[in-house]
Design a protein around this motif. Sequence first.
Motif: not given
Length: 207
Positions: A184-198
Amino acid sequence: MMEPAKHLPADERRAVTVDAVIELAAEQNPSNITTTAIAKRMGLTQGALFRHFPTKDAILEAVMNSVAKRLLARIDKVALGAISPLIALEAMFMAHIDFVTEHPGVPRLLFGELQRPGETLPKKIVLTLTQNYSTRLRGLLEAGKAQGELDAQLDVEAAAVLFIGSIQGLVMQSLLSGDVTHLRRSAPGVFSIFCRGIKHNEIGGVT
Protein backbone atom coordinates in the motif's frame (compact mmCIF):
# COMPACT_ATOMS: atom_id res chain seq x y z
CA MET A 1 -9.03 -20.57 14.19
CA MET A 2 -12.24 -19.67 12.42
CA GLU A 3 -15.73 -20.47 13.66
CA PRO A 4 -16.62 -24.18 13.28
CA ALA A 5 -18.33 -24.90 9.96
CA LYS A 6 -20.18 -28.03 11.12
CA HIS A 7 -23.71 -26.72 10.75
CA LEU A 8 -23.33 -24.51 7.69
CA PRO A 9 -25.19 -25.20 4.42
CA ALA A 10 -23.08 -26.92 1.74
CA ASP A 11 -22.40 -23.78 -0.31
CA GLU A 12 -21.36 -21.79 2.74
CA ARG A 13 -19.13 -24.60 3.94
CA ARG A 14 -17.36 -24.68 0.57
CA ALA A 15 -16.84 -20.91 0.81
CA VAL A 16 -15.44 -21.28 4.33
CA THR A 17 -13.08 -23.96 3.03
CA VAL A 18 -11.75 -21.53 0.44
CA ASP A 19 -11.19 -18.89 3.12
CA ALA A 20 -9.45 -21.41 5.35
CA VAL A 21 -6.97 -22.32 2.60
CA ILE A 22 -6.24 -18.64 1.87
CA GLU A 23 -5.63 -17.99 5.57
CA LEU A 24 -3.31 -20.99 5.86
CA ALA A 25 -1.39 -19.92 2.74
CA ALA A 26 -0.61 -16.60 4.41
CA GLU A 27 0.98 -18.48 7.31
CA GLN A 28 2.94 -21.25 5.60
CA ASN A 29 4.18 -22.68 2.32
CA PRO A 30 1.00 -23.46 0.33
CA SER A 31 2.47 -26.74 -0.89
CA ASN A 32 2.64 -27.92 2.74
CA ILE A 33 -1.04 -27.29 3.47
CA THR A 34 -2.74 -30.60 4.23
CA THR A 35 -6.40 -31.53 4.26
CA THR A 36 -5.91 -32.25 7.97
CA ALA A 37 -4.81 -28.66 8.55
CA ILE A 38 -7.72 -27.32 6.49
CA ALA A 39 -10.25 -29.39 8.41
CA LYS A 40 -8.73 -28.36 11.74
CA ARG A 41 -8.88 -24.67 10.78
CA MET A 42 -12.58 -25.13 9.99
CA GLY A 43 -13.35 -27.13 13.12
CA LEU A 44 -14.25 -30.21 11.05
CA THR A 45 -13.07 -33.77 10.63
CA GLN A 46 -11.33 -34.78 7.40
CA GLY A 47 -14.33 -36.97 6.61
CA ALA A 48 -16.66 -33.97 6.76
CA LEU A 49 -14.31 -32.00 4.50
CA PHE A 50 -14.17 -34.79 1.92
CA ARG A 51 -17.94 -34.89 1.68
CA HIS A 52 -17.66 -31.61 -0.22
CA PHE A 53 -14.26 -32.02 -1.88
CA PRO A 54 -13.12 -35.50 -2.98
CA THR A 55 -9.44 -34.48 -3.27
CA LYS A 56 -7.02 -31.75 -2.29
CA ASP A 57 -6.83 -30.71 -5.95
CA ALA A 58 -10.59 -30.20 -5.93
CA ILE A 59 -10.13 -27.84 -2.99
CA LEU A 60 -7.40 -25.94 -4.86
CA GLU A 61 -9.64 -25.72 -7.92
CA ALA A 62 -12.39 -24.14 -5.79
CA VAL A 63 -9.90 -21.72 -4.25
CA MET A 64 -8.55 -20.60 -7.63
CA ASN A 65 -12.05 -20.19 -9.05
CA SER A 66 -13.10 -18.12 -6.06
CA VAL A 67 -9.99 -15.92 -6.18
CA ALA A 68 -10.44 -15.29 -9.90
CA LYS A 69 -14.09 -14.32 -9.49
CA ARG A 70 -13.45 -12.08 -6.49
CA LEU A 71 -10.52 -10.24 -8.04
CA LEU A 72 -12.19 -9.68 -11.41
CA ALA A 73 -15.41 -8.56 -9.71
CA ARG A 74 -13.49 -6.04 -7.62
CA ILE A 75 -11.58 -4.49 -10.51
CA ASP A 76 -14.70 -4.46 -12.70
CA LYS A 77 -16.60 -2.59 -9.99
CA VAL A 78 -14.03 0.18 -9.60
CA ALA A 79 -13.39 0.50 -13.34
CA LEU A 80 -17.10 0.80 -14.09
CA GLY A 81 -17.45 3.78 -11.80
CA ALA A 82 -14.43 5.67 -13.19
CA ILE A 83 -14.92 8.78 -15.31
CA SER A 84 -12.02 8.10 -17.68
CA PRO A 85 -9.85 5.17 -18.83
CA LEU A 86 -6.79 6.49 -16.97
CA ILE A 87 -8.72 6.90 -13.73
CA ALA A 88 -10.14 3.41 -14.25
CA LEU A 89 -6.61 2.02 -14.64
CA GLU A 90 -5.51 3.66 -11.40
CA ALA A 91 -8.60 2.37 -9.61
CA MET A 92 -7.91 -1.15 -10.90
CA PHE A 93 -4.27 -0.96 -9.82
CA MET A 94 -5.12 0.13 -6.28
CA ALA A 95 -8.06 -2.29 -6.00
CA HIS A 96 -5.74 -5.15 -6.92
CA ILE A 97 -3.21 -3.99 -4.33
CA ASP A 98 -5.94 -3.73 -1.68
CA PHE A 99 -7.15 -7.23 -2.54
CA VAL A 100 -3.69 -8.69 -2.01
CA THR A 101 -3.19 -6.68 1.18
CA GLU A 102 -6.44 -8.09 2.58
CA HIS A 103 -5.65 -11.64 1.41
CA PRO A 104 -1.84 -12.12 1.55
CA GLY A 105 -2.24 -15.86 1.07
CA VAL A 106 -3.59 -15.35 -2.46
CA PRO A 107 -0.32 -14.49 -4.25
CA ARG A 108 1.47 -17.29 -2.44
CA LEU A 109 -1.15 -19.72 -3.73
CA LEU A 110 -1.03 -18.32 -7.28
CA PHE A 111 2.75 -18.32 -7.53
CA GLY A 112 2.90 -21.78 -6.00
CA GLU A 113 0.34 -23.15 -8.44
CA LEU A 114 2.18 -21.76 -11.45
CA GLN A 115 5.34 -23.56 -10.31
CA ARG A 116 3.68 -26.97 -10.24
CA PRO A 117 4.78 -29.26 -13.07
CA GLY A 118 2.30 -30.34 -15.71
CA GLU A 119 -1.07 -28.97 -16.77
CA THR A 120 -3.28 -28.93 -13.69
CA LEU A 121 -6.79 -27.52 -13.64
CA PRO A 122 -5.97 -24.98 -10.90
CA LYS A 123 -3.04 -23.76 -13.03
CA LYS A 124 -5.34 -23.38 -16.05
CA ILE A 125 -7.68 -21.27 -13.91
CA VAL A 126 -4.78 -18.99 -12.95
CA LEU A 127 -3.76 -18.61 -16.59
CA THR A 128 -7.35 -17.86 -17.59
CA LEU A 129 -7.51 -15.22 -14.85
CA THR A 130 -4.41 -13.56 -16.27
CA GLN A 131 -5.85 -13.62 -19.79
CA ASN A 132 -9.18 -12.13 -18.66
CA TYR A 133 -7.38 -9.48 -16.63
CA SER A 134 -5.21 -8.57 -19.63
CA THR A 135 -8.27 -8.30 -21.87
CA ARG A 136 -9.78 -5.74 -19.51
CA LEU A 137 -6.53 -3.79 -19.42
CA ARG A 138 -6.17 -3.73 -23.20
CA GLY A 139 -9.74 -2.47 -23.54
CA LEU A 140 -9.08 0.45 -21.20
CA LEU A 141 -5.75 1.25 -22.82
CA GLU A 142 -7.32 1.30 -26.29
CA ALA A 143 -10.13 3.50 -24.98
CA GLY A 144 -7.58 5.88 -23.50
CA LYS A 145 -5.80 6.14 -26.85
CA ALA A 146 -9.08 6.70 -28.69
CA GLN A 147 -10.05 9.49 -26.29
CA GLY A 148 -6.68 11.19 -26.53
CA GLU A 149 -5.91 10.56 -22.87
CA LEU A 150 -3.04 8.17 -23.61
CA ASP A 151 -0.18 8.39 -26.09
CA ALA A 152 -1.47 7.57 -29.59
CA GLN A 153 1.65 5.47 -30.26
CA LEU A 154 1.32 3.47 -27.04
CA ASP A 155 2.09 -0.24 -27.37
CA VAL A 156 -1.02 -1.60 -25.67
CA GLU A 157 0.32 -5.14 -25.27
CA ALA A 158 3.52 -3.93 -23.63
CA ALA A 159 1.61 -1.52 -21.38
CA ALA A 160 -0.68 -4.32 -20.18
CA VAL A 161 2.33 -6.51 -19.40
CA LEU A 162 3.99 -3.64 -17.52
CA PHE A 163 0.81 -2.95 -15.51
CA ILE A 164 0.54 -6.55 -14.34
CA GLY A 165 4.30 -6.87 -13.90
CA SER A 166 4.39 -3.79 -11.67
CA ILE A 167 1.83 -5.33 -9.34
CA GLN A 168 3.63 -8.67 -9.37
CA GLY A 169 6.91 -6.93 -8.53
CA LEU A 170 5.37 -5.15 -5.58
CA VAL A 171 3.79 -8.38 -4.39
CA MET A 172 7.07 -10.28 -4.69
CA GLN A 173 8.89 -7.62 -2.66
CA SER A 174 6.24 -7.82 0.05
CA LEU A 175 6.59 -11.61 0.16
CA LEU A 176 10.38 -11.37 0.44
CA SER A 177 10.23 -8.74 3.17
CA GLY A 178 7.31 -10.35 4.99
CA ASP A 179 5.70 -6.91 5.17
CA VAL A 180 2.40 -6.76 3.32
CA THR A 181 1.95 -3.08 4.26
CA HIS A 182 4.81 -2.35 1.84
CA LEU A 183 2.31 -2.86 -0.97
CA ARG A 184 0.00 0.00 0.00
CA ARG A 185 2.89 2.38 0.72
CA SER A 186 4.68 1.81 -2.58
CA ALA A 187 1.78 1.30 -4.99
CA PRO A 188 0.85 4.98 -5.60
CA GLY A 189 4.41 5.89 -6.57
CA VAL A 190 4.76 2.89 -8.85
CA PHE A 191 1.50 3.66 -10.62
CA SER A 192 2.55 7.30 -11.01
CA ILE A 193 5.66 6.22 -12.91
CA PHE A 194 3.61 3.84 -15.07
CA CYS A 195 1.13 6.64 -15.74
CA ARG A 196 3.84 9.04 -16.92
CA GLY A 197 4.95 6.45 -19.42
CA ILE A 198 1.57 6.03 -21.10
CA LYS A 199 -0.08 9.46 -20.89
CA HIS A 200 -0.53 11.76 -23.85
CA ASN A 201 1.46 14.96 -23.72
CA GLU A 202 -0.39 17.87 -25.29
CA ILE A 203 2.91 19.30 -26.55
CA GLY A 204 3.44 16.15 -28.59
CA GLY A 205 5.48 13.79 -26.47
CA VAL A 206 4.96 11.53 -23.52
CA THR A 207 4.84 12.97 -20.03
